[in-house]
Design a protein around this motif. Structure first.
Motif, mmCIF file in Angstrom:
data_model
loop_
_atom_site.group_PDB
_atom_site.id
_atom_site.type_symbol
_atom_site.label_atom_id
_atom_site.label_comp_id
_atom_site.label_asym_id
_atom_site.label_seq_id
_atom_site.Cartn_x
_atom_site.Cartn_y
_atom_site.Cartn_z
ATOM 1 N N LYS A 7 0.816 -1.212 0.000
ATOM 2 C CA LYS A 7 0.000 0.000 0.000
ATOM 3 C C LYS A 7 0.852 1.265 0.000
ATOM 4 O O LYS A 7 0.604 2.189 -0.779
ATOM 5 C CB LYS A 7 -0.918 -0.031 1.234
ATOM 6 N N LEU A 10 2.478 1.821 -3.313
ATOM 7 C CA LEU A 10 1.473 2.209 -4.301
ATOM 8 C C LEU A 10 1.105 3.679 -4.130
ATOM 9 O O LEU A 10 1.056 4.437 -5.107
ATOM 10 C CB LEU A 10 0.228 1.326 -4.193
ATOM 11 N N VAL A 122 -7.211 4.087 -2.163
ATOM 12 C CA VAL A 122 -6.071 3.279 -1.747
ATOM 13 C C VAL A 122 -5.859 3.405 -0.243
ATOM 14 O O VAL A 122 -5.607 2.401 0.439
ATOM 15 C CB VAL A 122 -4.794 3.666 -2.528
ATOM 16 N N LEU A 130 -5.319 -4.897 -1.097
ATOM 17 C CA LEU A 130 -4.630 -4.433 -2.294
ATOM 18 C C LEU A 130 -3.751 -5.503 -2.937
ATOM 19 O O LEU A 130 -3.651 -5.569 -4.164
ATOM 20 C CB LEU A 130 -3.772 -3.206 -1.979
ATOM 21 N N TYR A 131 -3.093 -6.319 -2.104
ATOM 22 C CA TYR A 131 -2.085 -7.228 -2.629
ATOM 23 C C TYR A 131 -2.218 -8.674 -2.148
ATOM 24 O O TYR A 131 -1.401 -9.510 -2.521
ATOM 25 C CB TYR A 131 -0.679 -6.702 -2.297
ATOM 26 N N GLY A 142 -4.183 -3.825 -6.143
ATOM 27 C CA GLY A 142 -3.097 -2.849 -6.163
ATOM 28 C C GLY A 142 -2.433 -2.754 -7.523
ATOM 29 O O GLY A 142 -2.120 -1.665 -8.016
#
Length: 170
Positions: A7, A10, A122, A130-131, A142
């Motif tokens: 995060k 990103l 985000v 996200l991942y 993400g």
């Protein structure tokens, strides 16, 4: 800058590429922003700096749409209803047309607003959201956000800087 893996990376990629691009976009005179003298996203086409901003706005809005639909449990047409992944040039032309009526400062403001919405999206997600798992095909959320925000921003900056140099605005 490498491919974000979490995060924080990103957010850094989104913020950094946007800030760098923004600095260049703000130096383009309004009177020149609609000159369609830059290579377009579809082969054999031309676009203007304003079209490029419209393209970025369009992709950012799509990311928000995808996330909203998924959050509501609705199906998502990727990349957009009526378009396939091999028709991205046509989708780019749709984005140009969607925003053709806007003046350059309004487009810039819309880009700033949609950027803030992406950052908020985000920030509201965890690293796991996200991942942690595939979100679309093999790609995580993400990665999909990065593909459609920070990567296009970096590409757009290269295009804008080349255009500015060619037109002696650098």
């Amino acid at each position: 800058m490498g491919v974000p893996q979490n995060k924080q990376e990103l957010l850094e990629a989104i913020r950094t590429t946007h800030a760098r691009l923004w600095a260049d976009l703000c130096t383009i005179p309004d009177a020149r922003a609609h000159e369609a003298t830059m290579e377009g996203h579809a082969q054999g086409t031309c676009m203007s700096p304003a079209d490029l901003v419209a393209y970025l706005v369009g992709w950012n809005l799509l990311v928000l749409k995808w996330c909203d639909r998924k959050a509501q449990g609705e199906s998502v047409d990727f990349p957009e209803t009526g378009y396939q992944w091999n028709e991205l040039g046509l989708l780019a032309q749709k984005f140009y047309a969607d925003h053709a009526h806007q003046d350059y400062p309004a487009l810039q403001q819309q880009l700033a607003q949609v950027h803030a919405r992406i950052v908020a999206l985000v920030e509201a997600c965890s690293d796991a959201q996200l991942y942690g798992a595939p979100w679309y095909g093999k790609y995580t959320l993400g990665r999909m956000i990065q593909f459609n925000t920070s990567s296009p921003n970096a590409n757009a900056r290269v295009r804008i800087r080349k255009w500015k140099k060619l037109h002696q605005l650098a």
